[in-house]
Write a protein that holds these residues in place. Structure first.
Motif, mmCIF file in Angstrom:
data_model
loop_
_atom_site.group_PDB
_atom_site.id
_atom_site.type_symbol
_atom_site.label_atom_id
_atom_site.label_comp_id
_atom_site.label_asym_id
_atom_site.label_seq_id
_atom_site.Cartn_x
_atom_site.Cartn_y
_atom_site.Cartn_z
ATOM 1 N N THR A 149 39.608 46.637 42.103
ATOM 2 C CA THR A 149 38.463 45.923 42.649
ATOM 3 C C THR A 149 38.556 45.912 44.164
ATOM 4 O OG1 THR A 149 38.434 44.513 40.684
ATOM 5 C CG2 THR A 149 37.255 43.705 42.601
ATOM 6 N N SER A 150 37.413 45.833 44.815
ATOM 7 C CA SER A 150 37.366 45.775 46.271
ATOM 8 C C SER A 150 36.537 44.556 46.674
ATOM 9 C CB SER A 150 36.741 47.052 46.837
ATOM 10 O OG SER A 150 36.691 47.024 48.237
ATOM 11 N N ILE A 151 37.214 43.433 46.956
ATOM 12 C CA ILE A 151 36.481 42.191 47.226
ATOM 13 C C ILE A 151 36.536 41.765 48.690
ATOM 14 C CG2 ILE A 151 36.947 41.401 44.882
ATOM 15 C CD1 ILE A 151 38.826 39.295 46.143
ATOM 16 N N PHE A 152 37.268 42.513 49.518
ATOM 17 C CA PHE A 152 37.439 42.092 50.896
ATOM 18 C C PHE A 152 36.571 42.887 51.868
ATOM 19 C CE2 PHE A 152 41.755 40.976 49.086
ATOM 20 C CZ PHE A 152 41.405 39.653 48.883
ATOM 21 N N GLN A 153 35.578 43.574 51.352
ATOM 22 C CA GLN A 153 34.641 44.302 52.199
ATOM 23 C C GLN A 153 33.587 43.336 52.739
ATOM 24 O OE1 GLN A 153 35.284 47.522 52.857
ATOM 25 N NE2 GLN A 153 37.078 47.253 51.543
ATOM 26 N N PRO A 154 33.005 43.638 53.910
ATOM 27 C CA PRO A 154 31.922 42.786 54.438
ATOM 28 C C PRO A 154 30.809 42.638 53.402
ATOM 29 C CG PRO A 154 32.644 44.362 56.101
ATOM 30 C CD PRO A 154 33.344 44.749 54.827
ATOM 31 N N GLY A 155 30.336 41.416 53.244
ATOM 32 C CA GLY A 155 29.280 41.147 52.286
ATOM 33 C C GLY A 155 29.764 40.659 50.945
ATOM 34 N N SER A 156 31.055 40.811 50.662
ATOM 35 C CA SER A 156 31.590 40.310 49.397
ATOM 36 C C SER A 156 31.606 38.782 49.418
ATOM 37 C CB SER A 156 33.012 40.825 49.164
ATOM 38 O OG SER A 156 33.639 40.106 48.113
ATOM 39 N N PRO A 157 31.190 38.129 48.331
ATOM 40 C CA PRO A 157 31.232 36.661 48.301
ATOM 41 C C PRO A 157 32.651 36.100 48.285
ATOM 42 C CG PRO A 157 30.636 37.526 46.139
ATOM 43 C CD PRO A 157 30.626 38.690 47.087
ATOM 44 N N TYR A 158 33.652 36.964 48.088
ATOM 45 C CA TYR A 158 35.035 36.494 48.006
ATOM 46 C C TYR A 158 35.873 36.910 49.207
ATOM 47 C CZ TYR A 158 33.381 36.000 43.244
ATOM 48 O OH TYR A 158 32.633 35.670 42.135
ATOM 49 N N VAL A 159 35.210 37.463 50.238
ATOM 50 C CA VAL A 159 35.963 37.974 51.380
ATOM 51 C C VAL A 159 36.761 36.867 52.065
ATOM 52 C CG1 VAL A 159 34.086 37.668 53.060
ATOM 53 C CG2 VAL A 159 35.786 39.491 53.388
ATOM 54 N N GLY A 160 36.299 35.630 51.998
ATOM 55 C CA GLY A 160 37.006 34.529 52.635
ATOM 56 C C GLY A 160 37.892 33.722 51.712
ATOM 57 N N SER A 161 38.134 34.200 50.498
ATOM 58 C CA SER A 161 38.914 33.452 49.513
ATOM 59 C C SER A 161 40.399 33.482 49.863
ATOM 60 C CB SER A 161 38.687 34.033 48.114
ATOM 61 O OG SER A 161 39.525 33.394 47.165
ATOM 62 N N ALA A 162 40.911 32.365 50.362
ATOM 63 C CA ALA A 162 42.302 32.324 50.812
ATOM 64 C C ALA A 162 43.282 32.530 49.660
ATOM 65 C CB ALA A 162 42.577 30.997 51.523
ATOM 66 N N TRP A 163 43.010 31.917 48.508
ATOM 67 C CA TRP A 163 43.978 32.031 47.416
ATOM 68 C C TRP A 163 44.012 33.447 46.863
ATOM 69 C CZ3 TRP A 163 43.742 33.324 42.254
ATOM 70 C CH2 TRP A 163 42.489 33.358 41.648
ATOM 71 N N ARG A 164 42.878 34.132 46.854
ATOM 72 C CA ARG A 164 42.870 35.518 46.396
ATOM 73 C C ARG A 164 43.629 36.419 47.369
ATOM 74 N NH1 ARG A 164 37.905 33.524 44.605
ATOM 75 N NH2 ARG A 164 37.478 33.930 42.386
ATOM 76 N N ARG A 165 43.452 36.179 48.671
ATOM 77 C CA ARG A 165 44.189 36.961 49.654
ATOM 78 C C ARG A 165 45.696 36.759 49.507
ATOM 79 N NH1 ARG A 165 41.757 39.580 53.683
ATOM 80 N NH2 ARG A 165 39.514 39.280 53.978
ATOM 81 N N GLN A 166 46.104 35.540 49.213
ATOM 82 C CA GLN A 166 47.535 35.251 49.096
ATOM 83 C C GLN A 166 48.132 35.770 47.797
ATOM 84 O OE1 GLN A 166 48.551 31.101 49.479
ATOM 85 N NE2 GLN A 166 50.718 31.450 49.039
ATOM 86 N N HIS A 167 47.421 35.619 46.681
ATOM 87 C CA HIS A 167 48.006 35.904 45.373
ATOM 88 C C HIS A 167 47.514 37.210 44.748
ATOM 89 C CE1 HIS A 167 50.044 32.030 45.211
ATOM 90 N NE2 HIS A 167 48.944 31.503 45.714
ATOM 91 N N GLY A 168 46.453 37.782 45.278
ATOM 92 C CA GLY A 168 46.037 39.126 44.916
ATOM 93 C C GLY A 168 45.545 39.302 43.498
ATOM 94 N N GLY A 169 45.486 40.573 43.105
ATOM 95 C CA GLY A 169 44.951 40.921 41.799
ATOM 96 C C GLY A 169 45.767 40.408 40.636
ATOM 97 N N LEU A 170 47.078 40.238 40.830
ATOM 98 C CA LEU A 170 47.916 39.751 39.730
ATOM 99 C C LEU A 170 47.345 38.467 39.159
ATOM 100 C CD1 LEU A 170 50.489 39.876 37.996
ATOM 101 C CD2 LEU A 170 51.654 38.610 39.809
ATOM 102 N N TRP A 171 46.990 37.521 40.042
ATOM 103 C CA TRP A 171 46.536 36.215 39.580
ATOM 104 C C TRP A 171 45.029 36.121 39.419
ATOM 105 C CZ3 TRP A 171 49.633 32.280 37.914
ATOM 106 C CH2 TRP A 171 51.012 32.447 38.118
#
Length: 307
Positions: A149-171
């Protein structure tokens, strides 16, 4: 009519939880709480309900909670809601630690409330029909899952999700894969894991059925490499899990239906309740140890008295 409090103000809370509750004929959305009071006020205004400044006040005002918050925040609020006798419609993953997941499972068991975890694909009728038929066939030796998945591209609703950035696809996407593989191959007993580039993590799992599975996950795939697929291999050949055929809000409405059925019947045996959520957390926690210590890790079983 069951009164629901919505906890969370992000894209998922507004477009899935909020929309699903607002459209449901037997659910009444009575308020919104969020960590950002301005966002809570905006979402509450959208759905014509009050915004609450205090989470416990919203718990007091409802019969059930729908939570779309980072998993570490969700675990604490869900535990407080269960202690207050409120039914739970939660998101995945249940928590970020096995300790928090076990505490929530024990609280739910003691309070007797109904609970469901919104593993999205499991609330699409065509997917559940496929899984039931595939499990009935038997003879499966292996499963392969690739969720790039690619969620950190401009325009993604999850680009600012801190917990996703920290814990990634595993979680984040790992729970989706596990929710589809476990019903067919059975409980996971051992996990090995290895990291790759761009947040990639590979899991190799042993199941109590004797089968194995491989899961590859990332939230930061190159846009040209985005791919989602899960397939089972065995005596019957190869079977690929279909994509869900409902909308996200529609799938959430199905989850509401099933939670209401649990509430009304008094049964507490839903296949996707907090106990299953805890099972998934145990696998993810074992994978975290495996990837950092470069070894195979046994998955912690459900504590006695919580099954």
């Amino acid at each position: 009519m069951v009164r629901f409090g919505l906890f969370g103000t992000g894209h998922w809370a507004g477009e899935t939880h909020g929309a699903g509750l607002a459209a449901h004929p037997r659910a009444q959305l009575v308020g919104v709480w969020g960590r950002d009071s301005a966002k809570a006020a905006a979402l509450a205004q959208r759905y014509g309900v009050p915004a609450f400044d205090d989470a416990d006040a919203l718990i007091e005002a409802c019969d059930a909670v729908a939570i779309a918050l980072p998993p570490d925040v969700q675990a604490g609020i869900a535990t407080r809601a269960a202690e207050a006798g409120r039914h739970l419609l939660l998101d995945k993953p249940l928590a970020l630690t096995l300790t928090d997941a076990d505490r929530l499972v024990a609280t739910v068991r003691a309070s007797g409330v109904a609970s469901l975890v919104f593993f999205t694909q499991r609330y699409h009728r065509n997917v559940t029909t496929f899984l039931a038929a595939t499990a009935a066939d038997g003879g499966w030796q292996h499963a392969e899952a690739t969720l790039f998945t690619s969620i950190f591209q401009p325009g993604s609703p999850y680009v600012g999700s801190a917990w996703r950035r920290q814990h990634g696809g595993l979680w984040d996407t790992g729970p989706h894969a596990l929710s589809l593989i476990l019903p067919v191959l059975g409980r996971v007993t051992r996990v090995a894991a290895m990291d790759g580039p761009r947040g990639l993590v590979h899991l190799l799992l042993s199941h109590d059925s004797g089968a194995t599975s491989r899961i590859s996950l990332t939230l930061d795939a190159p846009s040209a490499a985005v791919s989602h697929g899960i397939a089972f291999y065995g005596e019957s050949g190869i079977e690929t899990v279909p994509n869900g055929d409902d909308t996200l809000a529609g799938a959430f409405g199905t989850a509401v239906d099933q939670l209401l059925a649990e509430i009304e019947s008094g049964t507490r045996d839903h296949r996707l309740d907090v106990r299953f959520g805890r099972e998934v957390v145990a696998i993810l926690a074992a994978a975290e140890v495996a990837r950092t210590e470069f070894r195979t890790v046994e998955v912690s079983p459900v504590p006695t008295g919580t099954s």
